[in-house]
Design a protein around this motif. Structure first.
Motif, short mmCIF file in Angstrom:
data_model
loop_
_atom_site.label_atom_id
_atom_site.label_comp_id
_atom_site.label_asym_id
_atom_site.label_seq_id
_atom_site.Cartn_x
_atom_site.Cartn_y
_atom_site.Cartn_z
N SER A 266 0.84 -1.21 0.00
CA SER A 266 0.00 0.00 0.00
C SER A 266 0.86 1.25 0.00
N ALA A 267 1.94 1.22 0.77
CA ALA A 267 2.84 2.38 0.83
C ALA A 267 3.46 2.64 -0.54
N CYS A 268 3.95 1.60 -1.18
CA CYS A 268 4.61 1.77 -2.48
C CYS A 268 3.62 2.22 -3.54
N HIS A 269 2.39 1.73 -3.46
CA HIS A 269 1.37 2.15 -4.42
C HIS A 269 0.98 3.60 -4.19
N ALA A 270 0.80 4.00 -2.93
CA ALA A 270 0.38 5.36 -2.61
C ALA A 270 1.42 6.39 -3.03
N LEU A 271 2.70 6.01 -2.97
CA LEU A 271 3.77 6.95 -3.29
C LEU A 271 4.25 6.85 -4.73
N GLY A 272 3.57 6.03 -5.53
CA GLY A 272 3.92 5.93 -6.94
C GLY A 272 5.20 5.15 -7.21
N ILE A 273 5.66 4.39 -6.21
CA ILE A 273 6.86 3.58 -6.40
C ILE A 273 6.55 2.36 -7.27
N ALA A 274 5.37 1.81 -7.08
CA ALA A 274 4.97 0.61 -7.81
C ALA A 274 3.46 0.62 -7.99
N ASP A 275 2.98 -0.14 -8.97
CA ASP A 275 1.54 -0.24 -9.16
C ASP A 275 0.97 -1.34 -8.27
N GLU A 276 -0.31 -1.60 -8.41
CA GLU A 276 -0.98 -2.57 -7.55
C GLU A 276 -0.50 -4.00 -7.77
N ASN A 277 0.20 -4.23 -8.87
CA ASN A 277 0.68 -5.58 -9.16
C ASN A 277 2.06 -5.86 -8.58
N ALA A 278 2.61 -4.93 -7.82
CA ALA A 278 3.93 -5.14 -7.24
C ALA A 278 3.92 -6.37 -6.34
N ALA A 279 5.03 -7.08 -6.34
CA ALA A 279 5.16 -8.26 -5.49
C ALA A 279 5.90 -7.89 -4.22
N PHE A 280 5.49 -8.49 -3.12
CA PHE A 280 6.20 -8.32 -1.86
C PHE A 280 6.58 -9.72 -1.39
N VAL A 281 7.87 -9.95 -1.16
CA VAL A 281 8.32 -11.28 -0.78
C VAL A 281 9.12 -11.22 0.52
N PHE A 282 9.06 -12.30 1.28
CA PHE A 282 9.85 -12.44 2.49
C PHE A 282 11.02 -13.38 2.20
N VAL A 283 12.22 -12.92 2.49
CA VAL A 283 13.42 -13.75 2.36
C VAL A 283 13.71 -14.29 3.75
N CYS A 284 13.37 -15.54 3.98
CA CYS A 284 13.45 -16.14 5.32
C CYS A 284 14.70 -17.02 5.41
N GLN A 285 15.52 -16.75 6.40
CA GLN A 285 16.78 -17.48 6.54
C GLN A 285 16.91 -18.08 7.94
#
Length: 295
Positions: free
Chosen positions: A210-229
């Motif tokens: 939501s933050a990235c979409h609101a600030l024009g960094i990415a559109d609604e199709n942006a992926a958010f992934v967790f890199v778990c180690q």
């Protein structure tokens, strides 16, 4: 693309001035957390999982630094290339007065003291991540910037929201992938499903996208992934993305948290679980057991 602004440099002694303009801000972690009027992902989770009273108490009484956080924070420092200084303390036992004073001095300076074994551990974790075919690309220093703070205004409530990205990818064509680094006990996908529920990572997913979409960094199709180690050798890594159902649930939970936060902010009242008399029952298993025995 929203430009990056400096924040916190001219802050008064009582804390930084409130941020009213949405944008990407370059500030340290302490300054970021001082902007209490803007709801964060962790705050939204506390409002939902506990109560407004718990949320407000934690804001007024920040948790002291805990040794158990050192490995995760140190691994973040090496993976992201930004954060507190790591200091190797050449003693496996921190019992003597001299060593305790050395450890305290490092913490007073904002650094992370590590035992020799811990020093080797976090460096091996970072090395393992750099060898991973996906994680190494997600955190490539040539294609992104670590730890940027995003502030934006929530349209329905008018309140400010905030998110601190582990990694802000550079603008690109195609689908933007935003990674977040997590250390864990087990990176087995089946175990991570429980972790997502326990720690509310689906709410974090919604908040950051939501933050990235609101600030024009990415559109609604942006992926958010967790890199778990994993924090034990061989430091296995699993990159996960929550599914659409989990994202919808995370968004709904965030909306309820925002409405609660807005009401409490407006009234100045931060209630506990309930102000009414709450009827309670026996646990289902106990009711079944005693119904057969006594009724």
């Amino acid at each position: 693309m929203t430009t990056v602004a400096q924040a916190g440099a001219q802050a008064p002694a009582s804390g930084p001035a409130p941020i009213t303009e949405p944008g990407i801000y370059d500030m340290d972690n302490e300054t970021y957390h001082s902007h209490r009027y803007a709801l964060s992902s962790s705050g939204a989770r506390k409002l939902i999982e506990a109560s407004p009273a718990h949320f407000r108490y934690e804001q007024d009484h920040p948790q002291p630094i805990k040794k158990v956080w050192d490995i995760g924070n140190a691994a973040h420092r090496l993976v992201l290339g930004n954060g507190p200084t790591l200091v190797r303390i050449d003693a496996e036992e921190w019992r003597t007065k001299a060593v305790k004073e050395e450890v305290a001095a490092v913490r007073d300076e904002g650094g992370i003291p590590l035992k020799p074994g811990e020093w080797e551990q976090v460096h091996e974790m970072a090395d393992a991540l750099r060898r991973h075919p996906v994680a190494s690309l997600l955190f490539d220093p040539e294609h992104g910037t670590p730890e940027r703070s995003l502030f934006w205004r929530d349209a329905p409530t008018g309140l400010m929201r905030r998110a601190r990205l582990d990694w802000l990818p550079n603008p690109r064509t195609g689908r933007l992938i935003i990674p977040d680094y997590k250390t864990c006990v087990s990176a087995k996908p089946e175990r991570l499903e429980r972790v997502i529920d326990d720690l509310g990572y689906h709410q974090q997913d919604d908040t950051y996208r939501s933050a990235c979409h609101a600030l024009g960094i990415a559109d609604e199709n942006a992926a958010f992934v967790f890199v778990c180690q994993e924090k034990t050798a061989p430091y296995v890594i699993t990159v996960i993305e929550v599914n659409a159902t989990a994202r919808r649930i995370g968004a709904a939970r965030n909306r309820r948290a925002l409405e609660t936060f807005a009401h409490c902010t407006a009234t100045g009242y931060w209630p506990g679980y309930s102000d009414d008399v709450v009827p309670v029952a026996l646990p289902g298993w106990a009711e079944t057991r005693d119904t057969l025995e006594y009724l």
